[in-house]
Structure formats: structure tokens, C-alpha cells
Design a protein around this motif. Structure first.
Motif, PDB file in Angstrom:
ATOM      1  N   GLU A 147       0.808  -1.217   0.000  1.00  0.00           N
ATOM      2  CA  GLU A 147       0.000   0.000   0.000  1.00  0.00           C
ATOM      3  C   GLU A 147       0.840   1.264   0.000  1.00  0.00           C
ATOM      4  OE1 GLU A 147      -2.432  -0.465   3.388  1.00  0.00           O
ATOM      5  OE2 GLU A 147      -3.709  -2.039   2.520  1.00  0.00           O
ATOM      6  N   THR A 148       2.062   1.172   0.542  1.00  0.00           N
ATOM      7  CA  THR A 148       2.925   2.356   0.617  1.00  0.00           C
ATOM      8  C   THR A 148       4.104   2.294  -0.340  1.00  0.00           C
ATOM      9  OG1 THR A 148       4.188   1.359   2.435  1.00  0.00           O
ATOM     10  CG2 THR A 148       2.304   2.749   3.028  1.00  0.00           C
ATOM     11  N   ALA A 149       4.170   1.246  -1.176  1.00  0.00           N
ATOM     12  CA  ALA A 149       5.313   1.051  -2.071  1.00  0.00           C
ATOM     13  C   ALA A 149       5.421   2.189  -3.080  1.00  0.00           C
ATOM     14  CB  ALA A 149       5.200  -0.285  -2.791  1.00  0.00           C
ATOM     15  N   ARG A 150       6.642   2.588  -3.354  1.00  0.00           N
ATOM     16  CA  ARG A 150       6.917   3.614  -4.342  1.00  0.00           C
ATOM     17  C   ARG A 150       8.092   3.178  -5.212  1.00  0.00           C
ATOM     18  NH1 ARG A 150       2.810   4.763  -2.568  1.00  0.00           N
ATOM     19  NH2 ARG A 150       2.030   6.730  -1.705  1.00  0.00           N
ATOM     20  N   GLY A 151       8.225   3.812  -6.353  1.00  0.00           N
ATOM     21  CA  GLY A 151       9.385   3.606  -7.204  1.00  0.00           C
ATOM     22  C   GLY A 151       9.531   2.184  -7.704  1.00  0.00           C
ATOM     23  N   LEU A 152      10.763   1.671  -7.615  1.00  0.00           N
ATOM     24  CA  LEU A 152      11.082   0.344  -8.150  1.00  0.00           C
ATOM     25  C   LEU A 152      10.278  -0.752  -7.467  1.00  0.00           C
ATOM     26  CD1 LEU A 152      12.835  -1.335 -10.082  1.00  0.00           C
ATOM     27  CD2 LEU A 152      14.581  -1.438  -8.282  1.00  0.00           C
ATOM     28  N   ALA A 153      10.134  -0.667  -6.145  1.00  0.00           N
ATOM     29  CA  ALA A 153       9.390  -1.699  -5.415  1.00  0.00           C
ATOM     30  C   ALA A 153       7.944  -1.766  -5.893  1.00  0.00           C
ATOM     31  CB  ALA A 153       9.442  -1.430  -3.918  1.00  0.00           C
ATOM     32  N   ARG A 154       7.342  -0.623  -6.181  1.00  0.00           N
ATOM     33  CA  ARG A 154       5.960  -0.608  -6.661  1.00  0.00           C
ATOM     34  C   ARG A 154       5.858  -1.227  -8.048  1.00  0.00           C
ATOM     35  NH1 ARG A 154       1.422   1.859  -5.086  1.00  0.00           N
ATOM     36  NH2 ARG A 154      -0.209   2.253  -6.639  1.00  0.00           N
ATOM     37  N   PHE A 155       6.847  -0.946  -8.892  1.00  0.00           N
ATOM     38  CA  PHE A 155       6.843  -1.496 -10.251  1.00  0.00           C
ATOM     39  C   PHE A 155       7.076  -3.005 -10.237  1.00  0.00           C
ATOM     40  CE2 PHE A 155       9.312  -2.787 -13.996  1.00  0.00           C
ATOM     41  CZ  PHE A 155       8.399  -2.500 -14.998  1.00  0.00           C
ATOM     42  N   VAL A 156       8.110  -3.450  -9.515  1.00  0.00           N
ATOM     43  CA  VAL A 156       8.455  -4.876  -9.468  1.00  0.00           C
ATOM     44  C   VAL A 156       7.396  -5.661  -8.704  1.00  0.00           C
ATOM     45  CG1 VAL A 156      10.137  -6.559  -8.600  1.00  0.00           C
ATOM     46  CG2 VAL A 156      10.923  -4.462  -9.698  1.00  0.00           C
ATOM     47  N   GLY A 157       6.820  -5.043  -7.668  1.00  0.00           N
ATOM     48  CA  GLY A 157       5.896  -5.751  -6.797  1.00  0.00           C
ATOM     49  C   GLY A 157       4.700  -6.351  -7.502  1.00  0.00           C
ATOM     50  N   ARG A 158       4.282  -5.769  -8.618  1.00  0.00           N
ATOM     51  CA  ARG A 158       3.131  -6.301  -9.333  1.00  0.00           C
ATOM     52  C   ARG A 158       3.358  -7.741  -9.774  1.00  0.00           C
ATOM     53  NH1 ARG A 158       3.508  -0.973 -11.825  1.00  0.00           N
ATOM     54  NH2 ARG A 158       1.741   0.336 -11.153  1.00  0.00           N
ATOM     55  N   TRP A 159       4.569  -8.021 -10.225  1.00  0.00           N
ATOM     56  CA  TRP A 159       4.853  -9.342 -10.815  1.00  0.00           C
ATOM     57  C   TRP A 159       6.052 -10.003 -10.143  1.00  0.00           C
ATOM     58  CZ3 TRP A 159       0.621  -9.924 -13.306  1.00  0.00           C
ATOM     59  CH2 TRP A 159       0.011  -8.823 -13.938  1.00  0.00           C
ATOM     60  N   GLN A 160       6.237  -9.705  -8.866  1.00  0.00           N
ATOM     61  CA  GLN A 160       7.451 -10.137  -8.197  1.00  0.00           C
ATOM     62  C   GLN A 160       7.579 -11.651  -8.069  1.00  0.00           C
ATOM     63  OE1 GLN A 160       7.395  -8.224  -4.372  1.00  0.00           O
ATOM     64  NE2 GLN A 160       5.598  -9.336  -3.661  1.00  0.00           N
ATOM     65  N   ALA A 161       6.476 -12.364  -8.012  1.00  0.00           N
ATOM     66  CA  ALA A 161       6.578 -13.826  -7.936  1.00  0.00           C
ATOM     67  C   ALA A 161       7.230 -14.383  -9.200  1.00  0.00           C
ATOM     68  CB  ALA A 161       5.198 -14.446  -7.743  1.00  0.00           C
ATOM     69  N   TRP A 162       6.907 -13.786 -10.364  1.00  0.00           N
ATOM     70  CA  TRP A 162       7.491 -14.230 -11.627  1.00  0.00           C
ATOM     71  C   TRP A 162       8.935 -13.756 -11.777  1.00  0.00           C
ATOM     72  CZ3 TRP A 162       4.564 -17.624 -14.215  1.00  0.00           C
ATOM     73  CH2 TRP A 162       3.184 -17.616 -13.962  1.00  0.00           C
ATOM     74  N   LEU A 163       9.252 -12.652 -11.115  1.00  0.00           N
ATOM     75  CA  LEU A 163      10.587 -12.070 -11.244  1.00  0.00           C
ATOM     76  C   LEU A 163      11.553 -12.549 -10.170  1.00  0.00           C
ATOM     77  CD1 LEU A 163       9.533  -8.372 -11.980  1.00  0.00           C
ATOM     78  CD2 LEU A 163      10.398 -10.058 -13.624  1.00  0.00           C
ATOM     79  N   PHE A 164      11.050 -13.313  -9.188  1.00  0.00           N
ATOM     80  CA  PHE A 164      11.866 -13.656  -8.025  1.00  0.00           C
ATOM     81  C   PHE A 164      13.151 -14.383  -8.420  1.00  0.00           C
ATOM     82  CE2 PHE A 164      12.913 -16.570  -4.465  1.00  0.00           C
ATOM     83  CZ  PHE A 164      13.241 -15.617  -3.525  1.00  0.00           C
TER      84      PHE A 164
END
Length: 340
Positions: A147-164
Motif C-alpha cells: 500500500e505504501t510502495a513507491r518507485g522500483l518496489a511498486r513497479f516490481v511488486g506487481r509481478w514479483q513472484a514471476w521475477l523472483f
């Protein structure tokens, strides 16, 4: 507080009673014979990998050598972990000197920086505010962070399971960058020695690669080696806590429950113990970080039965199931960002 102070029993607590059982079983005693054998084998693997590199020379057969060297680097790093916890030597000075040689010089990992970071993790595992391993730098670990993510974390967080797993290929480089960045901190002890040994590692490592291989092959070797090293470490540490409850300031747990409820064991045989340095017995390791890793398997049934007698959930599963749970958790906490 150092890593080795975390297993001091709290008199009269649930943990104190468990600690007495563990001590009576002799599982907190040092295992010099085991560590002498393990250090010898890891040193042989490390030196042997470099020897194979020198013998193979200018050839694309160096790619599997890069993978072998990644395994050697990971095993050296696991030894540095045991040194930081005081499992090998009771002397902090001896452990610190050995840690600098094994961490900084051998694999290019700042021993002092990592020990500080790992101590804070052990004190408050999976705590949003206090555990640096769940800080939302690139990945996010809870809905609150989403809910408070910004910047890179917000962008990566959407698909982070696939990007892990792709991101894990960068972990080896990230550890080196973080190690050099830590040299700017006045609080880092032995900064001069840390810096000199890190620079020495980079010069010897890069010198060996570019002395034996032409620039193109040397660069490919470096990328494959560091990528495999990062994935190995990630697959060793990630199953231990990822996907387990993430604590906040509202959670008030005693030492035993704080360590057990946020940790997960990975079941398997002795081969898995060797591959993961005993960290697959993560619950026992978090309760007794100073316990020699070879004793963790023997402590497991004692801890498991004791937790069940208290009604404390004791989580364990297979290796692939642990990865699956971690990935499902990452995908779930990223849902608010995908909806946004």
C-alpha cells in the motif's frame, strides 16, 4: 547484541525449559572434529575449482567450471555464516579474523556488514520494521508494504513472484555492491581491514579471469558464476522465512513463538543438510543460533515435540513446496498493486 548472544535462555520462560532439554542432550557443545572435516572439504572444493579453471584455460568448457565455482563460493559463504554465529570458535576475535578471510577475501562479502544485518534479522525475524531481510527495497513482503510502495518496489511488486528467481541471479553482485557501500559507515568495525580485503578479492578474482580468458569469455564466466552463486544463496535462505507470517508492531510474542512462528523447516536427507549448510533446520537454528549446524537435525524432534505440547505451530515441508509457498505469498501481497 551479537549473533551469538541470541540463544541465552530466559529464566522461567517456555524457551528456558526447551533450552534445558537441548543442553541436557549435549546439542550445544562444540563439534571441532566436524568443522575440521567440513572446513577441509570446502577448502578443497574452493581450491580445486580454481585449479580446474586454470587447467581448462581458454575454452567454453569454462561455463560448467563457473557453475562449480558458484557452488564453492556458496559453501564458503555458509561457513562464514557459522563463524558469525560462533558455532566454530568460542573466541570472537578468532571468529572475526577467520570471517574476514573467508568472507571478504575469499568471496568478496563484507563480514562485518553481513553480521550486523544478520544479527538484526535474528532478533526480529520477518518483522516489517526491524528485519532488514523484509525491507521493501525491491520486493515487498506484506500488504502493508504494498500500500505504501513507491518507485522500483511498486513497479516490481506487481509481478514479483514471476521475477523472483531472475532477480536472484543479481544477488551475488548485490552482495558485493552492498559490501563496498557499507565501508562508508563509521559504525562498521575494522573498516580498513574490510576494505583492503574486499579490494584484494576483486583484484585477484578479476585478474585470474582476464589472465586466463579473453575479455568476452571472462565476462561470460563472471556473469554465469555470479548468477549461479546468487541463485544458490537465494534458494538456501528464501525458503526459511518467505511466506511465513510477517510481524508488525502490534504483534507481541515471546522469544520462542517469535522465532518458531516466522520460520519454516525444509525436510530432506543428509544431502540437503550439506547443500543448505544445515539451514533447512531453520526453526532450530533460530532458537539456538550458536548450535553447531550438524546438531540441528538431532534437535529437530525435541523442538517439534515441545512445540506441539505447547500448541505452537511447527511448519515444515519439502524444498519445492517451500519455494512454492514463498512464491504464492509474493504473488498474493502484490495483488493490490496489480489492481491499482
Amino acid at each position: 547484541m551479537s549473533v551469538v548472544d541470541l540463544d541465552r535462555p530466559q529464566r522461567g520462560s517456555d524457551f528456558a525449559r526447551l533450552s534445558r532439554q537441548i543442553a541436557e542432550a549435549g546439542l550445544l557443545e562444540r563439534r571441532p572434529g566436524y568443522y575440521a572435516l567440513r572446513i577441509g572439504l570446502v577448502a578443497a572444493l574452493f581450491a580445486g575449482s580454481w585449479a580446474v579453471f586454470a587447467v581448462v584455460g581458454d575454452s567454453w568448457w569454462q561455463i560448467p567450471v563457473a557453475v562449480l565455482l558458484a557452488v564453492a563460493f556458496a559453501q564458503v559463504t555458509l561457513l562464514a555464516h557459522d563463524l558469525a554465529h560462533g558455532q566454530i570458535s568460542r573466541s570472537r576475535r578468532t571468529g572475526r579474523i577467520a570471517g574476514l578471510l573467508v568472507g571478504n577475501l575469499a568471496v568478496g562479502l563484507s563480514y562485518g556488514w553481513w553480521m550486523d544485518k544478520h544479527t538484526r534479522h535474528h532478533a526480529n525475524p520477518n518483522h516489517e520494521d526491524h528485519d532488514p531481510d523484509v525491507a521493501p527495497d525491491v520486493l515487498i513482503w506484506s500488504r502493508g508494504q504494498a500500500e505504501t510502495a513507491r518507485g522500483l518496489a511498486r513497479f516490481v511488486g506487481r509481478w514479483q513472484a514471476w521475477l523472483f528467481f531472475p532477480l536472484l541471479t543479481l544477488e551475488g553482485i548485490n552482495l558485493k555492491v552492498s559490501s563496498f557501500r557499507a565501508l562508508r559507515r563509521p559504525s562498521l568495525k575494522n573498516r580498513a581491514a574490510e576494505g583492503l580485503l574486499l579490494v584484494a578479492h576483486v583484484l585477484v578474482y578479476a585478474g585470474a579471469l582476464f589472465l586466463v580468458l579473453p575479455p568476452g569469455k571472462a565476462l561470460v564466466f563472471l556473469l554465469v558464476h555470479q548468477a549461479c552463486y546468487g541463485v544458490y544463496l537465494g534458494c538456501t535462505f528464501a525458503p526459511n522465512h518467505k511466506g511465513m507470517p510477517v510481524l508488525t508492531a502490534e504483534d507481541e510474542l515471546d522469544f520462542l513463538r517469535r522465532q518458531v512462528l516466522t520460520s519454516r523447516n525444509v525436510t530432506g536427507g543428509l544431502l540437503l543438510d550439506v547443500a543448505l549448510g544445515g539451514l533447512n533446520h531453520q526453526i532450530e537454528h533460530h532458537l539456538f543460533p550458536g548450535m553447531p549446524s550438524v546438531n540441528l537435525r538431532r534437535a529437530r524432534p525435541i523442538v517439534r515435540d515441545y512445540c506441539r505440547s505447547l500448541g505452537v505451530e511447527y511448519a515444515e515441508c519439502g524444498l519445492f513446496a517451500s519455494w512454492s509457498q514463498a512464491l504464492r505469498h509474493l504473488h498474493d501481497v502484490g495483488r493490490p498493486l496489480r489492481r491499482a
